[in-house]
Design an enzyme around this catalytic site. Sequence first.
Site, PDB file in Angstrom:
ATOM      1  N   ILE A 280       0.827  -6.367   0.636  1.00 31.79           N
ATOM      2  CA  ILE A 280       1.096  -6.847   1.827  1.00 31.79           C
ATOM      3  C   ILE A 280       0.064  -7.098   2.433  1.00 31.79           C
ATOM      4  CG2 ILE A 280       2.217  -6.078   4.424  1.00 31.79           C
ATOM      5  CD1 ILE A 280       4.093  -4.784   3.036  1.00 31.79           C
ATOM      6  N   GLY A 281      -1.542  -5.808   2.380  1.00 35.26           N
ATOM      7  CA  GLY A 281      -2.968  -5.529   3.211  1.00 35.26           C
ATOM      8  C   GLY A 281      -3.746  -5.740   1.729  1.00 35.26           C
ATOM      9  N   GLY A 282      -3.564  -6.922   1.019  1.00 31.34           N
ATOM     10  CA  GLY A 282      -4.647  -6.911   0.137  1.00 31.34           C
ATOM     11  C   GLY A 282      -4.615  -5.484  -1.154  1.00 31.34           C
ATOM     12  N   SER A 283      -3.510  -5.650  -1.363  1.00 31.35           N
ATOM     13  CA  SER A 283      -3.510  -4.233  -2.334  1.00 31.35           C
ATOM     14  C   SER A 283      -3.059  -4.915  -4.070  1.00 31.35           C
ATOM     15  CB  SER A 283      -2.615  -3.132  -2.293  1.00 31.35           C
ATOM     16  OG  SER A 283      -1.121  -4.891  -2.663  1.00 31.35           O
TER      17      SER A 283
ATOM     18  N   VAL B 224      -4.813   4.027   3.243  1.00 29.77           N
ATOM     19  CA  VAL B 224      -4.930   3.876   4.797  1.00 29.77           C
ATOM     20  C   VAL B 224      -3.764   3.376   5.490  1.00 29.77           C
ATOM     21  CG1 VAL B 224      -7.638   4.372   4.192  1.00 29.77           C
ATOM     22  CG2 VAL B 224      -6.758   2.202   3.805  1.00 29.77           C
ATOM     23  N   GLY B 225      -2.629   2.614   5.425  1.00 23.48           N
ATOM     24  CA  GLY B 225      -2.277   2.034   5.764  1.00 23.48           C
ATOM     25  C   GLY B 225      -1.527   2.287   7.555  1.00 23.48           C
ATOM     26  N   GLU B 226      -1.114   3.967   7.532  1.00 19.42           N
ATOM     27  CA  GLU B 226      -0.769   3.820   8.821  1.00 19.42           C
ATOM     28  C   GLU B 226      -1.523   4.636  10.157  1.00 19.42           C
ATOM     29  OE1 GLU B 226       3.705   4.104   6.861  1.00 19.42           O
ATOM     30  OE2 GLU B 226       2.095   4.979   5.323  1.00 19.42           O
TER      31      GLU B 226
ATOM     32  N   SER C 199       1.320   4.168   3.042  1.00 19.05           N
ATOM     33  CA  SER C 199       0.055   4.085   2.148  1.00 19.05           C
ATOM     34  C   SER C 199      -0.222   4.498   1.409  1.00 19.05           C
ATOM     35  CB  SER C 199      -0.838   4.948   3.250  1.00 19.05           C
ATOM     36  OG  SER C 199      -0.474   4.597   5.045  1.00 19.05           O
TER      37      SER C 199
ATOM     38  N   THR D 247      -2.512   1.753  -2.673  1.00 17.96           N
ATOM     39  CA  THR D 247      -3.447   1.816  -3.295  1.00 17.96           C
ATOM     40  C   THR D 247      -4.031   3.546  -4.333  1.00 17.96           C
ATOM     41  OG1 THR D 247      -4.402   0.433  -1.804  1.00 17.96           O
ATOM     42  CG2 THR D 247      -6.134   1.287  -2.725  1.00 17.96           C
TER      43      THR D 247
END
Lengths: 313, 766
Positions: free
Chosen positions: B491-494, B718-720, B532, B535
Amino acid sequence: MVIGDIERKLRLQNFEYSAPVTVKEAIDLLAGDNCGARILAGGTDLIVQLRQGHLSTDRVVDIKRLPDCNKLSYDPSEGLILGAAVPCHRIYGDETIVKTYPGLIDAAAIIGGIQIQGRATVGGNLCNSSPSADTIPILIAYRAECEIAGPTGTRKVPVEDFCTAPGKNILQKGEILLALHLPSVAKSSGAHYLRFIPRFEMDIAVVGAGAYVELDEEGRSFKKARIGLAAVAPTPLFAREAGDLLQGKEVSEASIDAAALAAQSIARPISDMRAPAEYRKHLVKVLTKRALWGAVRRARGEFVPNAVQENGR
Amino acid sequence: MSATSTSVNGNGKYKVIGTRPIRPDGVDKVTGRALYGIDMNLTGMLYGQILRSPHPHARIRGIDTSKAAALEGVRAVVTAKDLPPAGADEVISLVEGTFRLTHLRSNILAGDKVLYQGHSVAAVAATSLHIAEEALRLIEVDYEILPDVVDVVAAMQEDAPLLHDDLTTQEFGEDSGKKSNIASHIQFKLGDLEKGFAESDIIVEEEFNTASVHQGYIESHNATAEWKTDGQLTVWTSTQGAFGVQKQTAGILGIPVSKVKVVPMEIGGGFGGKIPVYLAPQAALLSKLTGRAVKIVMTRTDVFQSTGPTPASYVKVKLGADKTGKLLAAEANIAFAAGAFPGSPIGAGAVCVFSCYDIPNGLVNGYDVVLNKPRSAAYRAPGSTQVNFAVETLVDEIAEKLGMDPIEIRLLNAAEEGMRRVDGAVYPRIGCRETLEQARAHEHYQTPLTGPHRGRGIATGFWMNAGLKSTVTASVNEDGTVNLMEGSTDIGGSRASIAMQFAEVLGLPAEAINPMVGDTSSVGYTELTGGSRVTFATGWAAYEAANEVKRILITKAALYWEAKVEEVRFEDGDFIHASDPEKRLSFKELASHLVDLGGPVVGTGAVDPDSGVGGSFTTCLADVEVDPETGKVKILRFTMVQDAGTAIHPSYVEGQMQGGSAQGIGWALNEEYFYSEGRMKNASFLDYRMPTCLDLPMIETVIVEVPHPQHPFGVRGVGEASIVPPPAAIANAIYDAVGVRLRDLPMRPDRIFSACLEKQAATVAT
């Protein structure tokens, strides 16, 4: 435009599409049709409403190929002819209009987002006849007139007499809004439209106010003023008495506050998901005041940025 | 993207970690080649549509689908009676908790009652979308309208309309036998609360409310299902976790998980909302009946009215402190609107409420409450933002009353290693203090804010982050690259951050790794992308897989040199013969010889790490200007400071921080489900007002790196945590600007204006 309160959504159903090249052809198509033909200009309201199932139609008549609907011309003595199919970006892309009708630019530059402005038209905004339409208050303030063609000939109607109810207007079967005529503006005049929205773009006006003022040569007192309001009644309002109050008055906090109070007194807003009525009523006063001051400053030659200038597009 | 990004404590000991390579999925996404669920198009595929309830609460007396079924082009119509009956006590265990299958099934196709506007009642498959829509209009549902309740406090009352006849309150894990909309009541206790308040010199107590808000992902829900005659079901869908979809779909349909293969497509945002299934079971049932693939895609209105908002909340907090500002006692009563079925993140809310501070005496009561709204779903740090808004506002009030700097009071009480939280957990090394110190030192905080009606606010937030199961399989190619198969939807570049951790172990450039997201049949079990955790945990699996590859390659190098395995060492990306340093093979060289060295090299990492209770802390600074005549807030400047542990790919860490900030700002100012008569009135992006570009300043980021003590690279996730403090920071800034405290979210212009009016009236009166 009403979105959100949707019980049953339908995607776009099939319909006939016509793109006539003469006004007569267009009128014949509309007049001879018994299936609720709809006029398409930019389509930014119509297509959405068809998709949402608020409107249904078996025929769409596109007016973008009619030369009369594409006119955009300014003459210092005649004023501005604004074809009903001219998209907003052409209006704010025209330097003469930006300079001469800054209030119109204020409105044209905040309808939807930049992509919408590439298609959306002022004529369509008027014919959609939403109480919250951004261009209507300033058209009223500019004393614009509608040029309407129909089976029995053409007629001219002041913009303030055009809308009759939310989504309804005076257009009869077979009639088309060809263009809007904005009279030429006086020296020492200025105009300003602004709206209140909770965000900084993309919203429907919670309240909108447009003002046109003419000042004396020194810029000290009002020769005349016209005020239009949006989203505070079933149709956009012409606050005639509020504007008349200013005639001959000195430009001052007191005179402008009095006009704003007069404008507020005719507002009869509703409470809905966009704002409570009481708050809307309060905003009428604030926005009228600000629109008048913006118009005054422009009349005095001061720079009051429009949305394009403010957002650096 | 950020104007200023600062990385603190970065130790510079890594080659790949901490760099910013281009993401592997970037080109496909910017050129439109990436395949999303809506792109699925199979031969003979049918189009599905869902009939949804117009009523917030009604009994279904009957459904007549005969007219719809008879429409030309309609191939199948299904209702709840097509689902297998569930036993009353059948449960399914998911990451978010344990759920009753009856509830999951009722949410997919309503049984005897509809419980919210938008509740799925029937599904149709037809040869075109138009026919399917037309068919919905021909389905006749006989509803008996029931009284509804959409307010969480009202739903808790004795006389509230009950949603479920068989729901009784779980009191501290025990069935109380009491019929109620309160599904559960939980409690945490620490120390001696009464003594704590008795010793306090200053006590503040207030009530706060937050509205339901939606995750607001751009891509709407979709599912395509094909149920073949051999009994094998394949689902292509947009999801945060293919294995979760597999488990839910199999459970709802009453078939073994091995019969369900789930292919996760690219995902256009999830934020927690793409964990539950909403369409796959209906598409599967329709496919089974028709023998064709069936695709269903939601409209935006469906997304708002039928999928997970985060719970609305009522939060009452009482804080006590001594004269120095030291917090001595804290009490919270928290009620979360779970929606139509139990399962709000009340546990997380109760853990997070006092998580930022070392408070010796505490009591937290939490209530999970059902009401006539869509079943709530996780949303970025689920449950933490609601409670943080209350606590961080009150901490600000104590600071103001004591004349303390808002950062100093937080530093005085900051959570630290060894502290016991109200839920009993003891913190390992954490970075709460560091985020506060960095915020204080930041040029933003050091620059005075001037001008009328302007104010600055600060708040600190926490999210606990998860570990959980992840699998990575890596195969070495003969050209020296590595195919890396993982199960975490990106979702975020993982993909980038997982590949980088793999590359780091082997001293390879990030570009040499080709990460791919597998389906449930091609990769080992992997929990959803959420908490989160990706990663952290999938990165950890990549670390294990890389180490296995390294071990195997050492044996290959030994074989190549005809040396003993112990004679080969790995250094700086090269395999070296220990006794003959002239013999040196790079990874690439060794890979090119593998064909003669006994064949393929595959490494696997399968992990289930406990993330501990460390989690991630954030501190943010917000400068606002309030228009005193309208109450409208403009965010002038915004800085987010977060402890990332180790930042693997700083750009994507910053992206998460900026994204969470933007969503927190939206939650603070304008986003809400606007209800009238039990119905959501603003189910479109026009009137559900998420922030646009013009509503946000450039969000500045400061990455603090306090490494996670267990993770091989110190990753925290760090997602949340960045969504948590913005509402409180903005509320504190508004107070600083115009002197009014807002207790309800969103802090809409009309609310701020009303509060200003009340303040004026009060001033005049005194």
